[in-house]
Design a protein around this motif. Structure first.
Motif, mmCIF file in Angstrom:
data_model
loop_
_atom_site.group_PDB
_atom_site.id
_atom_site.type_symbol
_atom_site.label_atom_id
_atom_site.label_comp_id
_atom_site.label_asym_id
_atom_site.label_seq_id
_atom_site.Cartn_x
_atom_site.Cartn_y
_atom_site.Cartn_z
ATOM 1 N N TYR A 21 9.228 -8.096 -2.359
ATOM 2 C CA TYR A 21 8.755 -7.015 -1.494
ATOM 3 C C TYR A 21 7.270 -7.153 -1.188
ATOM 4 O O TYR A 21 6.833 -6.934 -0.068
ATOM 5 N N VAL A 22 6.472 -7.528 -2.164
ATOM 6 C CA VAL A 22 5.027 -7.696 -1.956
ATOM 7 C C VAL A 22 4.767 -8.827 -0.964
ATOM 8 O O VAL A 22 3.964 -8.691 -0.049
ATOM 9 N N ASP A 25 5.668 -7.758 2.612
ATOM 10 C CA ASP A 25 4.624 -6.907 3.191
ATOM 11 C C ASP A 25 3.433 -7.743 3.629
ATOM 12 O O ASP A 25 2.887 -7.546 4.708
ATOM 13 N N ALA A 26 3.020 -8.682 2.795
ATOM 14 C CA ALA A 26 1.879 -9.528 3.133
ATOM 15 C C ALA A 26 2.169 -10.357 4.375
ATOM 16 O O ALA A 26 1.305 -10.535 5.235
ATOM 17 N N ILE A 29 2.000 -8.080 7.465
ATOM 18 C CA ILE A 29 0.610 -7.750 7.775
ATOM 19 C C ILE A 29 -0.068 -8.945 8.450
ATOM 20 O O ILE A 29 -0.805 -8.779 9.420
ATOM 21 N N CYS A 56 -2.778 -2.359 11.118
ATOM 22 C CA CYS A 56 -1.863 -3.292 10.445
ATOM 23 C C CYS A 56 -1.876 -3.069 8.939
ATOM 24 O O CYS A 56 -0.827 -3.015 8.297
ATOM 25 N N VAL A 57 -3.083 -2.950 8.405
ATOM 26 C CA VAL A 57 -3.217 -2.760 6.960
ATOM 27 C C VAL A 57 -2.720 -1.377 6.560
ATOM 28 O O VAL A 57 -1.970 -1.226 5.593
ATOM 29 N N LYS A 58 -3.108 -0.366 7.325
ATOM 30 C CA LYS A 58 -2.735 1.009 6.990
ATOM 31 C C LYS A 58 -1.220 1.188 6.973
ATOM 32 O O LYS A 58 -0.670 1.826 6.078
ATOM 33 N N LYS A 60 0.983 -1.283 6.777
ATOM 34 C CA LYS A 60 1.590 -2.430 6.089
ATOM 35 C C LYS A 60 2.427 -3.307 7.011
ATOM 36 O O LYS A 60 3.495 -3.785 6.652
ATOM 37 N N GLY A 61 1.947 -3.483 8.245
ATOM 38 C CA GLY A 61 2.610 -4.377 9.182
ATOM 39 C C GLY A 61 3.889 -3.837 9.784
ATOM 40 O O GLY A 61 4.655 -4.577 10.398
ATOM 41 N N LYS A 62 4.135 -2.550 9.650
ATOM 42 C CA LYS A 62 5.370 -1.955 10.180
ATOM 43 C C LYS A 62 5.345 -1.854 11.709
ATOM 44 O O LYS A 62 6.370 -1.913 12.350
#
Length: 81
Positions: A21-22, A25-26, A29, A56-58, A60-62
């Motif tokens: 998952y990490v 997310d990376a 982003i 993007c950071v806020k 998480k690339g969603k």
């Protein structure tokens, strides 16, 4: 002994799942930030690249900006004066 092996297996499975998952997310982003940079190259001063990257950071690339989709980049465009 079997209980200990089961506990270790479960712990490793949880660690692997969390790592996946990490990394996902990376990756999202990274794609988002690269798209922001591309839009900045295309639109120049009319595109707020830093604001885009911060989003993007806020989020998480969603919300990945697409330079050809006005709806996805509208929050990052400056008005022409």
């Amino acid at each position: 002994m079997d209980r200990r092996m089961s506990a270790v297996a479960i712990a490793l499975l949880l660690l692997l799942t969390a790592t996946t998952y990490v990394l996902a997310d990376a990756s999202a982003i990274g794609v988002c930030i690269r798209n922001c940079a591309q839009c900045k190259k295309m639109f120049g001063t009319y595109f707020e690249g830093q604001l885009c990257a911060d989003a993007c950071v806020k989020f998480k690339g969603k919300l990945i900006p697409d330079c050809e989709d006005i709806n996805s980049i509208a929050p990052f465009l400056n008005k022409m004066e």
